[in-house]
Each structure stands twice: as structure tokens, then as C-alpha cells.
Design a protein around this motif. Structure first.
Motif, PDB file in Angstrom:
ATOM      1  N   ARG A 104      21.571 -11.043  85.092  1.00 13.17           N
ATOM      2  CA  ARG A 104      20.993 -10.688  83.792  1.00 13.17           C
ATOM      3  C   ARG A 104      19.489 -10.494  83.870  1.00 13.17           C
ATOM      4  O   ARG A 104      18.954  -9.472  83.405  1.00 13.17           O
ATOM      5  N   VAL A 105      18.780 -11.426  84.445  1.00 17.23           N
ATOM      6  CA  VAL A 105      17.314 -11.334  84.506  1.00 17.23           C
ATOM      7  C   VAL A 105      16.852 -10.155  85.372  1.00 17.23           C
ATOM      8  O   VAL A 105      16.010  -9.362  84.947  1.00 17.23           O
ATOM      9  N   PRO A 106      17.385  -9.984  86.605  1.00 20.22           N
ATOM     10  CA  PRO A 106      16.978  -8.808  87.383  1.00 20.22           C
ATOM     11  C   PRO A 106      17.302  -7.487  86.686  1.00 20.22           C
ATOM     12  O   PRO A 106      16.548  -6.525  86.806  1.00 20.22           O
ATOM     13  N   LEU A 107      18.413  -7.443  85.957  1.00 20.15           N
ATOM     14  CA  LEU A 107      18.778  -6.215  85.260  1.00 20.15           C
ATOM     15  C   LEU A 107      17.767  -5.890  84.167  1.00 20.15           C
ATOM     16  O   LEU A 107      17.327  -4.741  84.033  1.00 20.15           O
ATOM     17  N   ILE A 108      17.376  -6.891  83.397  1.00 21.23           N
ATOM     18  CA  ILE A 108      16.383  -6.669  82.337  1.00 21.23           C
ATOM     19  C   ILE A 108      15.049  -6.244  82.935  1.00 21.23           C
ATOM     20  O   ILE A 108      14.390  -5.311  82.441  1.00 21.23           O
ATOM     21  N   VAL A 109      14.654  -6.905  84.014  1.00 23.45           N
ATOM     22  CA  VAL A 109      13.378  -6.566  84.650  1.00 23.45           C
ATOM     23  C   VAL A 109      13.412  -5.153  85.217  1.00 23.45           C
ATOM     24  O   VAL A 109      12.430  -4.402  85.104  1.00 23.45           O
ATOM     25  N   SER A 110      14.544  -4.752  85.802  1.00 21.59           N
ATOM     26  CA  SER A 110      14.639  -3.425  86.418  1.00 21.59           C
ATOM     27  C   SER A 110      14.605  -2.312  85.381  1.00 21.59           C
ATOM     28  O   SER A 110      14.307  -1.163  85.712  1.00 21.59           O
TER      29      SER A 110
END
Length: 301
Positions: A104-110
Motif C-alpha cells: 500500500r505505501v509503495p503504491l501510494i508513493v509511486s
């Protein structure tokens, strides 16, 4: 050594690389050309007359804009980019659902990170909307150029884009020189800029749709070839509501794509098709005039 029972998980980046084919030479050349000319038009104010068509393009001899006008991205907004991302999420919704639960966090950041970077770059350039328009132009090129280039090859793709760009921009420059009031829309006072990849993108989408033929498109739920008529309707609305010259340029791009794909741009081929059509109609009329009479031992015509 203890063997882990946890299954191997592929990172989102690895999956994205597998799903997204890398652009070939033609798509890369077009994207680089789009980026360089757009930034040059935004940074060097004196270059605009040579890069974008205007009323003095033909009378003043600014011939280079006939080639470059379509590769100077127009202004756009964040909403358009978000809409493009939403379409991508729809196509790969199962994959994004998995990413949302696992990364979830890497997806939002990307997603948020590049958008913030583009927003900052747009502020630095001082031309609000240019970076968003450039982003949309690159995304559209990659989306439709890659499958067309895989089918046609690099040389044919580049020749097609060059022909469509020159013809469309030449029509636009000619109309600007002889019909300056055509900048406004037919039933409103709107005036739209004539630069950008609208006409070329429409031509590439038309080629892509004709290649798919009778395959159905998920979002529109229509056969792919019918998408060409959707583009024609959009061009007609551009003529009525946005700008008459812009609408005619978009329709010219679609006409070029159809002529080049079907081969009707060659007069001999077009005349042969017309003769064949007339011959088929004549045969059909004669066939309708035949009557079959059944007898006991034979069939009489």
C-alpha cells in the motif's frame, strides 16, 4: 538451512515491467521529439513562431512549423492525468487490488511522488499546464505507438506520423491564412490553440482500432473499428464547440489514417474499388432477376 514457507512475491515494479512492453525505436523517437520541441517552445519565446502554426506561417515562410506543430504539446490539467491513471487502474484492477493489500505505501508513493514532481516542474517552467499536457502526450504516444509499431515496424510508423503531421498542419496553416475567423467555434466564442498531438493521436487511435477490427472494447462495449466513428463525432463537436479549424484538422488526421491504411490514397486502387463495387451491384441486380422453377425431374432457371 531452514527453508521458508513464505511464497516468493514479485514486486510491483517487476510485474509492471512484464505487463508493459518496452517502447521500440519509433515510439522513443516520437517521445523525445515531443519533449524537446515542447520544452523549447516553453523556454525560448522566439522559437514559437518556428514551432507552432499561426496566421503568418505560410505568408512569412515559417515552414518548419508545418512539421513541428503537432509535437508541441498543448496545455492540460492534473485532472486529465488522473483520468488516464484511472483508466489504467481499471484495466489492471485485479493487480492494483493486490498491490493495495500487499504494497500500500509503495503504491501510494509511486503515484503521488511523480505527480508532485510534475507539479513542481510545471511551476518552475512558469507555464501552467504545459507539463501536464506533455505528460498526457507521452502517455498517449506510448499507449498507441507501441502496438502499431509492433505490427507495422519502425520505418512505416515514422513515415505514417510524418505524412499525417505534415498534411494536418499544412491544412491548418492554409486555413489560418485564408480563414482567420475559423479559429473560433461554430456555435460559440471559444478559441482553442492548434498545436498539440490531438490530430496525430486521433490518427494513431484510428489505426489501432482498425487493426483490432471486430474485437470489443471493454470500456465502451463496442467493436474496435466503430471507435473511428466515435473519433469523427468528437471532431465534429470540436468544430462546433472548440474551434472550427481545430475540428477540421482532427478530421483531416482521421481521413489521412483511413486513406493510408486502406490504400485509397492511390487513385488507381480507388478507381478499381469503385469499378468492383459497381460490378457487384450489377451482378446482384441480375441475380435478383433470376427465378427458379422446380419441376419433377429438373430445375429450370
Amino acid at each position: 538451512m531452514t527453508r521458508s514457507n513464505r511464497p516468493n512475491q514479485t514486486s510491483p515494479l517487476d510485474i509492471l515491467k512484464q505487463l508493459t512492453p518496452s517502447p521500440d525505436t519509433g515510439a522513443r523517437v516520437l517521445c523525445v521529439l515531443l519533449v524537446i520541441l515542447t520544452l523549447m517552445n516553453s523556454i525560448v519565446s522566439e522559437a514559437s513562431s518556428w514551432l507552432v502554426i499561426h496566421q503568418n506561417t505560410l505568408p512569412g515562410g515559417f515552414i518548419t512549423s508545418i512539421i513541428t506543430n503537432g509535437f508541441v504539446a498543448g496545455r492540460s490539467g492534473l485532472f486529465t492525468v488522473l483520468l488516464f491513471i484511472a483508466i489504467g487502474v481499471f484495466f489492471f484492477r485485479d493487480l492494483f487490488r493486490h498491490w493495495w493489500h500487499q504494497y500500500r505505501v509503495p503504491l501510494i508513493v509511486s503515484i503521488v511522488g511523480p505527480l508532485a514532481l510534475l507539479y513542481g516542474l510545471d511551476l518552475v517552467l512558469g507555464a501552467k499546464g504545459i507539463v501536464w499536457g506533455l505528460t498526457i502526450g507521452v502517455l498517449f504516444l506510448l499507449w498507441f505507438c507501441i502496438p502499431v509499431e509492433r505490427k507495422w515496424g519502425t520505418k512505416r510508423l515514422l513515415i505514417f506520423c510524418a505524412i499525417v503531421s505534415v498534411v494536418v498542419n499544412l491544412v491548418g496553416a492554409s486555413l489560418l491564412a485564408t480563414w482567420p475567423s475559423g479559429l473560433s467555434a461554430a456555435i460559440s466564442n471559444n478559441i482553442a490553440p492548434l498545436n498539440g498531438m490531438s490530430a496525430l493521436n486521433g490518427a494513431l487511435i484510428a489505426v489501432w482500432a482498425l487493426m483490432l477490427g471486430h474485437q470489443r472494447l471493454m470500456i465502451l462495449n463496442i467493436e474496435a473499428w466503430a471507435l473511428v466513428w466515435v473519433l469523427v463525432i468528437i471532431g465534429a463537436f470540436d468544430f462546433l464547440l472548440i474551434s472550427r479549424i481545430k475540428g477540421l484538422m482532427d478530421l483531416t488526421g482521421l481521413a489521412c489514417a483511413w486513406l493510408l491504411v486502406t490504400g485509397y490514397w492511390r487513385p488507381r486502387y480507388l478507381l478499381d474499388r469503385i469499378r468492383l463495387g459497381l460490378l457487384e451491384r450489377r451482378v446482384e441486380r441480375r441475380r435478383r432477376g433470376l427465378h427458379i422453377v422446380d419441376s419433377d425431374d429438373r430445375t429450370l432457371h
